[in-house]
Design a protein around this motif. Structure first.
Motif, short mmCIF file in Angstrom:
data_model
loop_
_atom_site.label_atom_id
_atom_site.label_comp_id
_atom_site.label_asym_id
_atom_site.label_seq_id
_atom_site.Cartn_x
_atom_site.Cartn_y
_atom_site.Cartn_z
N ASN A 69 14.36 -23.87 44.92
CA ASN A 69 14.93 -24.07 43.59
C ASN A 69 16.43 -24.32 43.77
O ASN A 69 17.17 -23.40 44.10
CB ASN A 69 14.68 -22.84 42.71
CG ASN A 69 15.29 -22.94 41.33
OD1 ASN A 69 15.99 -23.89 41.00
ND2 ASN A 69 15.03 -21.93 40.51
N ALA A 70 16.87 -25.53 43.53
CA ALA A 70 18.28 -25.89 43.69
C ALA A 70 19.08 -25.65 42.42
O ALA A 70 20.23 -26.05 42.33
CB ALA A 70 18.39 -27.35 44.12
N ALA A 71 18.46 -24.98 41.45
CA ALA A 71 19.12 -24.74 40.15
C ALA A 71 18.81 -23.34 39.64
O ALA A 71 18.60 -23.14 38.45
CB ALA A 71 18.66 -25.80 39.15
N GLU A 72 18.78 -22.37 40.53
CA GLU A 72 18.42 -21.02 40.12
C GLU A 72 19.46 -20.44 39.17
O GLU A 72 20.65 -20.66 39.32
CB GLU A 72 18.30 -20.11 41.35
CG GLU A 72 17.79 -18.73 41.00
CD GLU A 72 17.63 -17.87 42.22
OE1 GLU A 72 16.47 -17.57 42.55
OE2 GLU A 72 18.64 -17.49 42.84
N GLY A 73 18.98 -19.71 38.18
CA GLY A 73 19.90 -19.03 37.28
C GLY A 73 19.41 -18.97 35.85
O GLY A 73 18.33 -19.44 35.53
N THR A 74 20.25 -18.39 35.01
CA THR A 74 19.91 -18.22 33.60
C THR A 74 20.84 -19.04 32.70
O THR A 74 20.67 -19.03 31.48
CB THR A 74 19.99 -16.74 33.19
OG1 THR A 74 21.30 -16.26 33.49
CG2 THR A 74 18.95 -15.91 33.94
N ARG A 75 21.79 -19.73 33.29
CA ARG A 75 22.70 -20.56 32.48
C ARG A 75 21.99 -21.84 32.05
O ARG A 75 20.90 -22.14 32.52
CB ARG A 75 23.95 -20.93 33.30
CG ARG A 75 24.77 -19.72 33.71
CD ARG A 75 25.93 -20.12 34.57
NE ARG A 75 25.44 -20.40 35.92
CZ ARG A 75 26.20 -20.80 36.91
NH1 ARG A 75 27.48 -21.00 36.74
NH2 ARG A 75 25.69 -21.02 38.10
N ALA A 76 22.65 -22.57 31.18
CA ALA A 76 22.12 -23.87 30.75
C ALA A 76 21.94 -24.76 31.97
O ALA A 76 22.73 -24.72 32.91
CB ALA A 76 23.06 -24.52 29.75
N ARG A 77 20.88 -25.57 31.96
CA ARG A 77 20.56 -26.54 33.00
C ARG A 77 20.24 -25.89 34.34
O ARG A 77 20.47 -26.46 35.39
CB ARG A 77 21.67 -27.57 33.12
CG ARG A 77 21.87 -28.33 31.79
CD ARG A 77 22.92 -29.36 31.91
NE ARG A 77 22.58 -30.20 33.06
CZ ARG A 77 22.71 -31.49 33.10
NH1 ARG A 77 23.16 -32.13 32.08
NH2 ARG A 77 22.40 -32.19 34.18
N THR A 78 19.72 -24.66 34.28
CA THR A 78 19.22 -23.99 35.48
C THR A 78 17.77 -23.62 35.23
O THR A 78 17.25 -23.79 34.12
CB THR A 78 20.05 -22.73 35.83
OG1 THR A 78 19.95 -21.80 34.76
CG2 THR A 78 21.50 -23.08 36.10
N VAL A 79 17.11 -23.11 36.26
CA VAL A 79 15.69 -22.76 36.15
C VAL A 79 15.54 -21.29 36.56
O VAL A 79 15.77 -20.93 37.71
CB VAL A 79 14.83 -23.66 37.06
CG1 VAL A 79 13.35 -23.33 36.89
CG2 VAL A 79 15.10 -25.14 36.77
N ASN A 80 15.14 -20.49 35.61
CA ASN A 80 15.07 -19.05 35.80
C ASN A 80 13.68 -18.64 36.29
O ASN A 80 12.88 -18.08 35.55
CB ASN A 80 15.42 -18.33 34.49
CG ASN A 80 15.54 -16.84 34.68
OD1 ASN A 80 15.72 -16.36 35.79
ND2 ASN A 80 15.42 -16.10 33.59
N LEU A 98 23.12 -23.47 41.88
CA LEU A 98 23.99 -24.64 41.88
C LEU A 98 23.94 -25.32 40.52
O LEU A 98 22.88 -25.40 39.89
CB LEU A 98 23.53 -25.64 42.94
CG LEU A 98 23.62 -25.15 44.39
CD1 LEU A 98 22.82 -26.05 45.30
CD2 LEU A 98 25.08 -25.10 44.82
N LEU A 99 25.07 -25.82 40.10
CA LEU A 99 25.15 -26.62 38.88
C LEU A 99 25.20 -28.09 39.25
O LEU A 99 25.66 -28.45 40.34
CB LEU A 99 26.37 -26.23 38.05
CG LEU A 99 26.39 -24.79 37.55
CD1 LEU A 99 27.70 -24.50 36.83
CD2 LEU A 99 25.20 -24.52 36.63
N ASP A 100 24.76 -28.93 38.36
CA ASP A 100 24.80 -30.37 38.60
C ASP A 100 26.12 -30.92 38.07
O ASP A 100 26.17 -31.55 37.02
CB ASP A 100 23.61 -31.05 37.93
CG ASP A 100 23.54 -32.53 38.27
OD1 ASP A 100 24.20 -32.96 39.22
OD2 ASP A 100 22.82 -33.25 37.56
N ASN A 101 27.18 -30.64 38.82
CA ASN A 101 28.47 -31.24 38.47
C ASN A 101 29.17 -31.70 39.74
O ASN A 101 28.89 -31.20 40.83
CB ASN A 101 29.35 -30.32 37.60
CG ASN A 101 29.79 -29.07 38.32
OD1 ASN A 101 30.31 -29.13 39.43
ND2 ASN A 101 29.61 -27.93 37.68
N GLU A 102 30.03 -32.66 39.57
CA GLU A 102 30.64 -33.33 40.72
C GLU A 102 31.50 -32.41 41.58
O GLU A 102 31.73 -32.69 42.75
CB GLU A 102 31.46 -34.52 40.24
CG GLU A 102 30.60 -35.59 39.63
CD GLU A 102 31.38 -36.74 39.03
OE1 GLU A 102 32.61 -36.78 39.20
OE2 GLU A 102 30.74 -37.59 38.40
#
Length: 191
Positions: A69-80, A98-102
Motif C-alpha cells: 500500500n503506497a498510500a497508507e493512512g487516514t488522511r484524504a487520498r490515502t487508503v486506511n 506517502l502522499l501524491d504530491n511532487e
C-alpha cells in the motif's frame, strides 16, 4: 546556469513526460466508462486502486499473496487498510505513508518496496496500490522494473502503460530519473 546533471535530468524528464502524456492512444483502446480496479502490468505484479485493495476475497481468488500500500493512512487520498485488515486472508502487507504530491520523497522507500516486491514474486503475486493506482503505486513498479529487470525508465513506463494508464507525478518522475542515472553509474546494481 544548469549543471550537466541538471540538464540530463531536464532532458530525460521531457522525454518521459511525452510518454506519460500520451493517454489518447491507451484510452482509445478501452470501452467507454471502463476503469479497472487492478491490472497485471508484469507477470505476478498488479497495480490497482483502493477498491481493489479492499476486496480480500477477490484478491485471494487472483492468487495475491502480498500487498504494498503506497498510500497508507487516514488522511484524504490515502487508503486506511493495514496489516490487520489482511490477517484472516493470509496476505502479507507493507504500508508506506506517502502522499501524491511532487515534494514527497518517494526515493527513500524504493529499496524496501523493491525488496518486498521481490519477496512477493518468490512466494506468489503482489498488488501494489495507492488511492487510484496511477501515481504512487506505479512509481514503485516502474522502479522495480528498472532495478531488477534492467529496463531503462522509458521502457519501464511503457511496459506498465501497456496494461494500465499510469502517470507518476512530476516529482516522482524526477526521482525515477535520478534512480536511472544512479543505476547507469553503478552498472545497474544498487546496494
Amino acid at each position: 546556469m544548469l549543471t550537466n546533471e541538471q540538464r540530463i535530468v531536464e532532458t530525460r524528464l521531457s522525454e518521459i513526460t511525452e510518454v506519460c502524456d500520451d493517454s489518447a492512444t491507451y484510452l482509445s483502446k478501452m470501452p467507454a466508462g471502463c476503469r479497472n480496479l487492478l491490472d497485471e502490468v508484469y507477470p505476478g505484479i498488479f497495480v490497482g486502486d483502493r477498491h481493489a485493495a479492499q476486496k480480500t476475497e477477490f484478491l485471494k481468488r487472483l492468487g495475491i499473496t502480498h500487498i504494498l500500500n503506497a498510500a497508507e493512512g487516514t488522511r484524504a487520498r490515502t487508503v486506511n487498510t493495514g496489516k490487520d485488515y489482511y490477517t484472516s486472508s493470509n496476505i502479507e502487507y507493507l504500508g508506506l505513508e506517502l502522499l501524491d504530491n511532487e515534494s514527497e520523497v518517494i526515493s527513500e522507500y524504493l529499496h524496501p518496496a523493491i525488496q518486498f516486491i521481490c519477496k512477493a514474486l518468490d512466494q506468489g503475486k503482489v498488488l501494489v496500490h495507492c488511492e487510484m493506482g496511477i501515481s504512487r503505486s506505479s512509481t514503485f513498479v516502474i522502479a522495480y522494473l528498472m532495478w531488477k529487470e534492467k529496463m531503462n525508465l522509458i521502457e519501464a513506463v511503457k511496459k506498465v502503460r501497456e496494461k494500465r494508464d499510469v502517470r507518476p507525478n512530476s516529482g516522482f518522475l524526477k526521482q525515477l530519473v535520478l534512480l536511472e542515472m544512479n543505476l547507469n553509474k553503478l552498472g545497474g546494481c544498487l546496494v
